[in-house]
Design a protein around this motif. Structure first.
Motif, PDB file in Angstrom:
ATOM      1  N   ARG A 115       3.786  -3.157  -5.234  1.00 37.92           N
ATOM      2  CA  ARG A 115       2.851  -4.229  -5.581  1.00 37.92           C
ATOM      3  C   ARG A 115       3.423  -5.120  -6.679  1.00 37.92           C
ATOM      4  O   ARG A 115       3.196  -6.329  -6.694  1.00 37.92           O
ATOM      5  CB  ARG A 115       1.521  -3.629  -6.023  1.00 37.92           C
ATOM      6  CG  ARG A 115       0.708  -3.042  -4.874  1.00 37.92           C
ATOM      7  CD  ARG A 115      -0.562  -2.382  -5.358  1.00 37.92           C
ATOM      8  NE  ARG A 115      -1.364  -1.901  -4.231  1.00 37.92           N
ATOM      9  CZ  ARG A 115      -2.474  -1.181  -4.362  1.00 37.92           C
ATOM     10  NH1 ARG A 115      -2.903  -0.854  -5.577  1.00 37.92           N
ATOM     11  NH2 ARG A 115      -3.138  -0.788  -3.291  1.00 37.92           N
TER      12      ARG A 115
ATOM     13  N   GLN B  98       3.974   8.633  -3.107  1.00 38.28           N
ATOM     14  CA  GLN B  98       3.380   7.436  -2.514  1.00 38.28           C
ATOM     15  C   GLN B  98       2.654   6.606  -3.561  1.00 38.28           C
ATOM     16  O   GLN B  98       2.681   5.377  -3.519  1.00 38.28           O
ATOM     17  CB  GLN B  98       2.426   7.807  -1.383  1.00 38.28           C
ATOM     18  CG  GLN B  98       1.908   6.573  -0.640  1.00 38.28           C
ATOM     19  CD  GLN B  98       1.200   6.909   0.645  1.00 38.28           C
ATOM     20  OE1 GLN B  98       0.871   8.064   0.902  1.00 38.28           O
ATOM     21  NE2 GLN B  98       0.957   5.906   1.470  1.00 38.28           N
ATOM     22  N   GLU B  99       2.021   7.262  -4.515  1.00 34.02           N
ATOM     23  CA  GLU B  99       1.344   6.533  -5.592  1.00 34.02           C
ATOM     24  C   GLU B  99       2.344   5.720  -6.409  1.00 34.02           C
ATOM     25  O   GLU B  99       2.107   4.550  -6.730  1.00 34.02           O
ATOM     26  CB  GLU B  99       0.602   7.521  -6.488  1.00 34.02           C
ATOM     27  CG  GLU B  99      -0.142   6.871  -7.642  1.00 34.02           C
ATOM     28  CD  GLU B  99      -0.830   7.898  -8.525  1.00 34.02           C
ATOM     29  OE1 GLU B  99      -1.172   7.547  -9.668  1.00 34.02           O
ATOM     30  OE2 GLU B  99      -1.012   9.045  -8.073  1.00 34.02           O
TER      31      GLU B  99
ATOM     32  N   SER C 163       0.815  -1.217   0.000  1.00 34.46           N
ATOM     33  CA  SER C 163       0.000   0.000   0.000  1.00 34.46           C
ATOM     34  C   SER C 163       0.847   1.265   0.000  1.00 34.46           C
ATOM     35  O   SER C 163       0.310   2.376   0.035  1.00 34.46           O
ATOM     36  CB  SER C 163      -0.937   0.011   1.216  1.00 34.46           C
ATOM     37  OG  SER C 163      -0.193  -0.001   2.422  1.00 34.46           O
ATOM     38  N   GLY C 164       2.183   1.098  -0.035  1.00 30.86           N
ATOM     39  CA  GLY C 164       3.069   2.253  -0.103  1.00 30.86           C
ATOM     40  C   GLY C 164       3.508   2.796   1.239  1.00 30.86           C
ATOM     41  O   GLY C 164       4.129   3.861   1.308  1.00 30.86           O
TER      42      GLY C 164
ATOM     43  N   ARG D 211       3.653   2.809  -4.224  1.00 36.26           N
ATOM     44  CA  ARG D 211       2.639   1.762  -4.100  1.00 36.26           C
ATOM     45  C   ARG D 211       2.628   0.878  -5.350  1.00 36.26           C
ATOM     46  O   ARG D 211       2.551  -0.350  -5.262  1.00 36.26           O
ATOM     47  CB  ARG D 211       1.265   2.391  -3.893  1.00 36.26           C
ATOM     48  CG  ARG D 211       0.145   1.376  -3.688  1.00 36.26           C
ATOM     49  CD  ARG D 211      -1.215   2.045  -3.657  1.00 36.26           C
ATOM     50  NE  ARG D 211      -1.285   3.058  -2.616  1.00 36.26           N
ATOM     51  CZ  ARG D 211      -1.476   4.347  -2.843  1.00 36.26           C
ATOM     52  NH1 ARG D 211      -1.589   4.792  -4.094  1.00 36.26           N
ATOM     53  NH2 ARG D 211      -1.550   5.204  -1.851  1.00 36.26           N
TER      54      ARG D 211
END
Length: 327
Positions: free
Chosen positions: A314, A306-307, A165-166, A310
């Motif tokens: 993943r 953060q995006e 989720s970062g 993330r």
């Protein structure tokens, strides 16, 4: 506070834990993913750290584990892993710590490098999160052990965990020491030789070698080296995190690579300043460095860190990992 739906049990022996996977063994301590059994069949996953028999590892390891437990139990920060308890089973001591699923930053960096370059935005986000954790540690007072704060002394990629989720966590507090206390003070010689920062000179501030004037700025030096490596890629540290940065910096290699990099001037400037061999030339606090990284992220990259983090986390997350191994 226990997790919702979990009835806390005070483990009295290692029989209260079910080992799922053994993860690492360093400095006379084994680390495992384990299940901590509770009442009525309820349980939760934890990180279980166990010393060898005191006959083999000596009391020094147990004392260091006790220091780690004391520190972890005092932590209340979203980027630091907490501890549940310290116990003893015969002549072995064990520490029960919070478990978080994620991928180690060292593995994440290598995976991204295989495909291209590590996103600057993601690196800036990691830097800000670790600065937040360090700012907390550097001002945390635990009387009487650490009245003026804690220096981590092991800010390396393998001691940073990134969740799918970062989220970013700084782990491995085994080598953390009170500010104002030398890195090897009150430690068995064998443990001092194997302390986490001792095996990763690429991130080690020069003042650590002398044991003098070691404070939070040593952690900032390590973080700057880490960000420099992540952004510039595997050749930034000659492809070897154990290389001696002192010779390469003297030869101008680090500054030349940084100068030639396609990066904003203010990012180059703050990295060069924080990698200075002179503590007094670096930012005076982790908060000052965090503010600088935040400003660069906001003004140059629209705060997408953060995006981006993330997304790559993943892609490279494969399951159980622990940020407790030397680089």
């Amino acid at each position: 506070m226990p997790d919702a739906g979990f009835i806390e049990v005070e483990p009295r022996s290692l029989d209260d834990f079910r080992i799922i996977q053994r993860l690492s063994e360093n400095h006379g301590i084994s680390s495992s993913l384990a299940v901590m059994e509770g009442h009525f069949g309820l349980a939760r996953r934890v990180l279980l750290k166990v010393t060898e028999s005191s006959l083999h590892s000596g009391i020094g390891v147990a004392l260091r584990l006790s220091d780690e437990a004391r520190l972890c139990q005092a932590l209340r920060h979203p980027n630091l892993l907490s501890a549940h308890e310290l116990g003893r089973d015969g002549d072995r001591f064990f520490l029960v710590r919070q478990w978080v699923e994620g991928v180690g930053l060292r593995k994440l960096m290598r995976g991204v490098w295989d495909e291209g370059t590590f996103p600057v935005t993601a690196a800036l986000h990691i830097g800000q999160e670790i600065c937040s954790a360090l700012a907390y540690l550097h001002t945390l007072s635990i009387q009487p052990w650490a009245p003026v704060g804690i220096v981590h002394l092991a800010v390396t990629p393998s001691n940073i965990l990134v969740t799918p989720s970062g989220e970013v966590f700084l782990g491995n507090l085994f080598g953390a020491r009170p500010i104002g206390k030398s890195a090897g003070a009150d430690v068995d010689p064998e443990i001092a030789q194997a302390r986490p920062h001792g095996s990763v000179p690429a991130y080690e501030a020069p003042e650590i070698a002398t044991g003098t004037n070691v404070d939070g700025r040593a952690d900032l030096f390590a973080l700057a080296m880490l960000l420099y490596e992540a952004i510039l890629g595997p050749t930034a540290l000659a492809g070897n995190p154990g290389f001696d940065w002192r010779r390469h910096r003297h030869d101008g290699q680090i500054l030349e690579q940084l100068e030639d990099a396609d990066l904003p001037d203010d990012l180059k400037s703050i990295l060069e300043r924080t990698m200075s061999p002179r503590p007094e030339d670096r930012p005076s606090s982790a908060q000052e460095l965090r503010d600088a990284l935040w400003h660069i992220s906001q003004s140059q990259y629209e705060r997408r860190g953060q995006e981006e983090l993330r997304m790559i986390a993943r892609q490279h997350f494969e399951g159980t990992e622990i940020p407790e191994e030397d680089d």
